[in-house]
Design an enzyme around this catalytic site. Structure first.
Site, mmCIF file in Angstrom:
data_model
loop_
_atom_site.group_PDB
_atom_site.id
_atom_site.type_symbol
_atom_site.label_atom_id
_atom_site.label_comp_id
_atom_site.label_asym_id
_atom_site.label_seq_id
_atom_site.Cartn_x
_atom_site.Cartn_y
_atom_site.Cartn_z
ATOM 1 N N GLY A 65 2.069 -5.923 14.077
ATOM 2 C CA GLY A 65 2.022 -6.632 12.776
ATOM 3 C C GLY A 65 1.803 -7.831 12.963
ATOM 4 O O GLY A 65 2.602 -8.431 13.733
ATOM 5 N N THR A 94 3.936 -9.979 11.718
ATOM 6 C CA THR A 94 5.300 -10.712 11.528
ATOM 7 C C THR A 94 5.453 -10.780 12.851
ATOM 8 O O THR A 94 6.211 -11.672 13.405
ATOM 9 C CB THR A 94 6.025 -10.366 10.493
ATOM 10 O OG1 THR A 94 5.128 -10.306 9.225
ATOM 11 C CG2 THR A 94 7.153 -11.226 10.281
ATOM 12 N N ASP A 152 11.183 -5.368 13.709
ATOM 13 C CA ASP A 152 9.482 -4.942 13.006
ATOM 14 C C ASP A 152 9.679 -6.002 12.105
ATOM 15 O O ASP A 152 10.043 -6.312 10.866
ATOM 16 C CB ASP A 152 9.804 -3.564 13.512
ATOM 17 C CG ASP A 152 8.570 -2.941 13.236
ATOM 18 O OD1 ASP A 152 7.154 -3.753 12.771
ATOM 19 O OD2 ASP A 152 8.133 -1.805 14.051
ATOM 20 N N ALA A 192 7.581 -5.224 7.871
ATOM 21 C CA ALA A 192 7.805 -3.978 6.955
ATOM 22 C C ALA A 192 6.432 -4.057 5.703
ATOM 23 O O ALA A 192 6.249 -5.749 5.930
ATOM 24 C CB ALA A 192 8.913 -3.897 6.203
ATOM 25 N N LYS A 238 6.365 1.583 5.634
ATOM 26 C CA LYS A 238 5.511 0.049 6.264
ATOM 27 C C LYS A 238 4.085 1.334 7.215
ATOM 28 O O LYS A 238 4.296 2.598 6.838
ATOM 29 C CB LYS A 238 6.404 0.914 8.201
ATOM 30 C CG LYS A 238 8.064 -0.457 8.238
ATOM 31 C CD LYS A 238 8.433 -0.543 9.089
ATOM 32 C CE LYS A 238 7.652 -0.747 10.591
ATOM 33 N NZ LYS A 238 7.234 -1.981 10.321
ATOM 34 N N GLU A 285 6.246 3.320 15.828
ATOM 35 C CA GLU A 285 7.332 2.286 14.972
ATOM 36 C C GLU A 285 8.466 3.084 14.912
ATOM 37 O O GLU A 285 9.416 2.562 14.967
ATOM 38 C CB GLU A 285 6.525 2.094 13.915
ATOM 39 C CG GLU A 285 5.831 0.722 14.531
ATOM 40 C CD GLU A 285 5.069 0.231 12.532
ATOM 41 O OE1 GLU A 285 4.889 -1.088 12.855
ATOM 42 O OE2 GLU A 285 5.417 0.183 12.044
ATOM 43 N N LYS A 313 8.196 -9.474 0.599
ATOM 44 C CA LYS A 313 8.316 -7.721 0.518
ATOM 45 C C LYS A 313 9.255 -6.961 -0.271
ATOM 46 O O LYS A 313 9.388 -5.751 0.288
ATOM 47 C CB LYS A 313 8.171 -7.599 2.084
ATOM 48 C CG LYS A 313 6.792 -8.295 2.703
ATOM 49 C CD LYS A 313 6.077 -7.709 2.528
ATOM 50 C CE LYS A 313 4.707 -8.167 3.927
ATOM 51 N NZ LYS A 313 4.476 -8.063 4.702
HETATM 52 C C1 5RP Z 1 2.584 -2.444 11.130
HETATM 53 C C2 5RP Z 1 3.654 -1.622 9.914
HETATM 54 C C3 5RP Z 1 4.054 -3.667 10.089
HETATM 55 O O1 5RP Z 1 4.827 -4.177 10.364
HETATM 56 C C4 5RP Z 1 3.926 -3.535 8.486
HETATM 57 O O2 5RP Z 1 2.153 -3.600 8.305
HETATM 58 C C5 5RP Z 1 4.104 -5.528 7.752
HETATM 59 O O3 5RP Z 1 2.963 -6.140 9.001
HETATM 60 P P1 5RP Z 1 3.265 -6.942 8.559
HETATM 61 O O4 5RP Z 1 4.003 -8.840 9.198
HETATM 62 O O5 5RP Z 1 1.220 -7.947 9.277
HETATM 63 O O6 5RP Z 1 2.797 -7.696 7.342
HETATM 64 O O7 5RP Z 1 4.496 -1.486 9.663
HETATM 65 O O8 5RP Z 1 2.640 -0.368 11.065
#
Ligand code: 5RP
Length: 230
Positions: free
Chosen positions: A28, A30, A82, A84, A95, A104, A122
């Site tokens: 993702g 982040t 990771d 979320a 997620k 993940e 979030k």
């Molecule tokens: C990917 C995910 C990501 O961690 C989630 O969607 C958050 O993404 P971002 O950091 O782009 O907001 O679960 O499967």
């Protein structure tokens, strides 16, 4: 969320990383910042061994010369960092917004700790406003859709579900599955919902991460806060 806040959360989470660690790399926008920062450290000689949670993250990590392994090569990881889509006060997550939820979850479950990086938006009181990604096998899709609709009814979902599309075609995960994005509105019993969804044969996995994460770095305009229930 602004890109600057994503970067700040990722920078703060670098505090979790020690030389020689085996690290799960999330997916993702982040997590991208975390991998980018880790790549800069590796370029300066930092040693680690990483397992990526998607082909996209693997490609990014390879470009940065981050040493990669698979869960065939090593049995456990020290930490997974990771992003979320939602996190509640009990560190339960939604997620899968990026479609990588299955890998993940496998990588997080193989890690001693999972640390979420995100912006403070979030953090939610009740999970479910973000549509819950449900990864399904393409075989028997119509039967799986009916069963998912039945579970959504039983759990009082406020909306329906949509088969995820990307660039005019049905989105396919790295594992060759489809994703149904299910609009619950609010999820009042995440544990029971998790069990009900996993009872459907065509459901491969869902994006509720329960009892996997206990720490988070959440970025807000006035700084990054570290939350932990340990
Ligand atoms: C990917 C995910 C990501 O961690 C989630 O969607 C958050 O993404 P971002 O950091 O782009 O907001 O679960 O499967």
């Amino acid at each position: 969320m602004s890109d600057a806040l994503k970067r700040q959360a990722a920078e703060a989470a670098m505090a979790e990383i020690r030389p020689g660690m085996r690290i799960g790399l999330g997916t993702g926008s982040t997590a991208w910042h975390f991998v980018d920062l880790l790549g800069a450290r590796v370029a300066r000689g930092f040693e680690c061994l990483c397992v990526p949670t998607s082909e996209a993250t693997a490609t990014q990590a390879r470009e940065l010369d981050i040493p990669l392994a698979t869960l065939e090569d090593i049995d456990s990881l020290d930490v997974t960092i990771d992003g979320a889509d939602e996190i509640d006060a009990r560190f339960r997550l939604i997620k899968g917004g990026g479609g990588a939820l299955l890998r993940e979850k496998i990588v997080a479950a193989a890690s001693a700790r999972m640390v979420v990086i995100a912006d403070q938006s979030k953090l939610v009181e009740t999970l479910g406003k973000f549509p819950l990604p449900i990864e399904v096998n393409p075989f028997g899709l119509a039967a799986t859709r009916r069963a998912v609709a039945g579970v959504m009814d039983r759990f009082g979902a406020e909306g329906g579900f949509a088969l995820r599309q990307r660039d005019g075609a049905t989105f396919m995960t790295d594992g060759g599955h489809y994703i149904l994005d299910a609009s619950f509105g609010r999820i009042s019993d995440a544990e029971a919902l998790s069990r009900a969804l996993l009872d459907i044969p065509g459901v491969v996995q869902h994006g509720l991460f329960l009892d996997l994460c206990h720490e988070a770095y959440l970025a807000a305009p006035d700084g990054v806060i570290r939350l932990s229930d340990r």
